[in-house]
Every structure is written in C-alpha cells, then in structure tokens.
Design an enzyme around this catalytic site. Sequence first.
Site, PDB file in Angstrom:
ATOM      1  N   HIS A 247       0.888  -1.220   0.093  1.00 53.29           N
ATOM      2  CA  HIS A 247      -0.115  -0.020   0.033  1.00 53.29           C
ATOM      3  C   HIS A 247       0.775   1.164   0.162  1.00 53.29           C
ATOM      4  O   HIS A 247       2.209   1.117   0.150  1.00 53.29           O
ATOM      5  CB  HIS A 247      -1.068  -0.018   1.150  1.00 53.29           C
ATOM      6  N   ASP A 374      -4.440 -19.185  11.486  1.00 53.73           N
ATOM      7  CA  ASP A 374      -3.277 -19.738  12.419  1.00 53.73           C
ATOM      8  C   ASP A 374      -3.465 -19.500  14.013  1.00 53.73           C
ATOM      9  O   ASP A 374      -3.472 -18.478  14.199  1.00 53.73           O
ATOM     10  CB  ASP A 374      -2.114 -19.261  11.900  1.00 53.73           C
ATOM     11  N   SER A 389       1.660  -5.356   6.844  1.00 56.80           N
ATOM     12  CA  SER A 389       1.491  -5.119   5.320  1.00 56.80           C
ATOM     13  C   SER A 389       2.741  -5.498   4.449  1.00 56.80           C
ATOM     14  O   SER A 389       3.706  -5.026   4.716  1.00 56.80           O
ATOM     15  CB  SER A 389       0.934  -3.558   5.161  1.00 56.80           C
TER      16      SER A 389
END
Length: 439
Positions: A247, A374, A389
């Site tokens: 991003h 998980d 990210s």
Amino acid sequence: MSQRKRSILGVFLVILTMVIVISPPFQDFISLPDEMRLLNGVAVQVKFGIPASGVVTSTHPEVIQVNGESSKQVQINLKQPFTLSPNRVGETELRLKLGGLPVKTVRVKVLPDIKLYPGGQSIGVKLHAAGLLVVGHHFLDGPNQEKISPGEKSDIRLGDLIIKMNGLEMKTIDQVADIVNRAGRKNEPVEIELIRGREKKIVQLKPLFDKKEKEYRLGLYIRDSAAGVGTLTFYDPVSKKYGALGHVISDIDTQKPIIVGDGQIVRANVTSIEKGASGEPGSKRAIFFNEGEVLGNITKNSPFGIFGKMNTPPDQLLINKPMSIALIEEVKKGPAEIFTVIDGQKVERFSIEIVNVIEQKYPATKGMIIKITDPRLLEKTGGIVQGMSGSPIIQNNKIVGAVTHVFVNDPTSGYGTFIEWMLNEAEISLNQERKLKAS
C-alpha cells in the site's frame, strides 16, 4: 404424427436437452474461456469427457504443444483429458472442430514463468519526499496583534509539495531558513513553486518576522521525510528489484501520498507486538537494525507499495529458491499462507484462508479478502497488525499477492492485493522472456 406423439417427443427433447446442459462434459465445455493465459513451461490439462474425436488447429504451434505435438493440426480424443504445454512466450489461437465443424476458438497467451524470492522480512523504511510537504499552518503575531499565517494568506494548502523557492530546488528543511531570512531582510517576497495534486503552481509569499524567535517565517509546518516499518513482499533475482508494503505511504498529518525524492530500506528488528482488537488495530513494534547497511533504494511509492532495487539478495529467507508467481485467474478461495516476522528477524509461515477473490481486469488494490486462521498468530497478534502489510501470500507453492489492510472491526480479516499488480508497479514485464544473468 398425432398431437399426443408430438407432445411426448417435445417433452423427451426438452428432458434430453436439460440432461445434456447439466452434464459435467457440457459444463466443462461451456466453462472453457474464449481467452486463456498460461505460464511458459507450466502444462495444463483440459477435459470434456465427451465420447467423440476432434481436431485442434493451432495458428502458432511453436508457441504451445497439444498432447506433446507441435503440429498445426492434432487429433484428440475428447473422452480423455488433453494437455496444453506452453513452449515459448507468445500468442496463438486454438480452434476445436468436431466432425469438421468449428465449435470453439480460444486465444491463448503464453507469459514468462516469473520466479521470485518470497519475502516476509521486516524492513525499516526511510522515505524522503521530492520536496517539502506542507502539513500545517503556523500563525504569527501580525502588525495589529492579529494571528497571521503568510502561507495560508498566499493560498498554500495542506498537502502541497514545495519543490522550489526562488528557483532553488528544495530537498531538505535546512535550506529554508536562509532563503526566508534573506528575503525578509530585503522586504521581498519568496517565489514558491509547488505541486498540488497533478497541477503545478507558483505563488508569492512575503515572510513575516517572528518577534519571539527573531527570525522571518513562512507560517507553514513542513516535512521532508517519513519513516516506518513494513514487510518485504518479493525480490526478483533477474532485475534485482523488490516490492514491499502493498500500500502507499501517506503523510501522517495530511493523509496525502508522499511523492518520492529518494529513500532507503534497512533491516528492522521486531521487539514486541501490540495485539489487535475490534476497533483497535494492533501493530508490530520494531527498531531499525544496523542502519548503516542500506539494503536498497526507494524509487516509487504507489497505491501497491514501495519499489526499488536491492544492493544484495535479502537474507533470512524462508524459501531458499525462487518461487513462481500465480496469475490472477489462478488464485482461488481456500487455504493459503503468509510469510511474516513476529519476533526479531525470523521469517515464519502462518496459515490463512482466502475467503473471497475479486475478479479484476485492471489494477486495483483490494483483490482478495483474507482471514487469519493460524492459532499461534491469532494468539500473538490478534490477526493482521500494522507492520504486517506486504507479507507475501502463498497458495499452492506460488506467490499470489501481499497483505495490504486490516478490517478495523475484525482484525482477523483484511485485504490482499495480487502479485501481478505489484509486478506491474515494479516494471517487471509479464510479456517478455527473462534470463538470469551470471554475475
């Protein structure tokens, strides 16, 4: 033929048509797209299960083999699966005939099988803007004790990028004071060239004397750099390029994307995790590690992440050999993994679920909805946290994309972007053959 017999025959034909339409062979046939993209060297099987023979004609048989043959016409048994084996990068048309009649034409584009090192490493990001970013207005005492910002008065706005002052390129804040004081002492305006969105503007600003600091001021808060922590997505051993974050980096005050002047990435060491909760995204707490050793530069800051070249291949690799990418149409709902760091510099793999794949023909940042499954990662982080990210998403031993954003109200879930769009931003072409050069 009697009316009753015609009615019975009509019903029979309707039933037969319905049976054919819903049959798996017919469904397989109509699901075959008009256009296909295949990776060079990666064979695929096509099955119809129709008890018939056919002929496949290829306009460029050197591009793709049918059942291992590079002939223009290949006889196939449609009851058995047949194999399409891409032989080189290029395009061809495959035309299927049954009983001499054309029934299907498929345009096939063969792309290079791009192999990248998946990342997962935490990186420190030092980004320098291509100028001075205006992040606020500073108000001073005017002649009549009114509060004045010369910058605001000259219509300089938050998010504007100052690129020149009196014709001199602005790269650091340190350059400003001398120009402003010199103009103030001469009672002259400062000519400021700035970028606002996609538009360039030139304004005149007359500095105001700050009685407290005994200096002339612009009446602006400005910033020339930003720093933070993210995750490396991939490294390309052919071009030496990398992609990270997934991003854009925006200024914390203006929320405007930072236009890159230059920048560096360095190692980062994760020291702790602030666990995420509904309404409160968590974060990785990390420090820059061995800052003197620059891993690579930053040449682009885009909606799909940051990009540049690395000086050397990354270390702390979880996979020691390059991994193929997945084309967008290969990404499916179902189990997958992410590679990321939750302690120190150790890259680990964690299970996720791709719960939705958004069909995209043109670049867009939100291509997948993912969910962390998980147990250990959920216990440690609560789900997706800031700093995660860019973590590569792996499915069926292929790099399919990167983690981008977390859902604020559900930190276990978030968005991912496709690796294709990140490669596009890195200017790594999917249309050219690639060769690894010996160093």
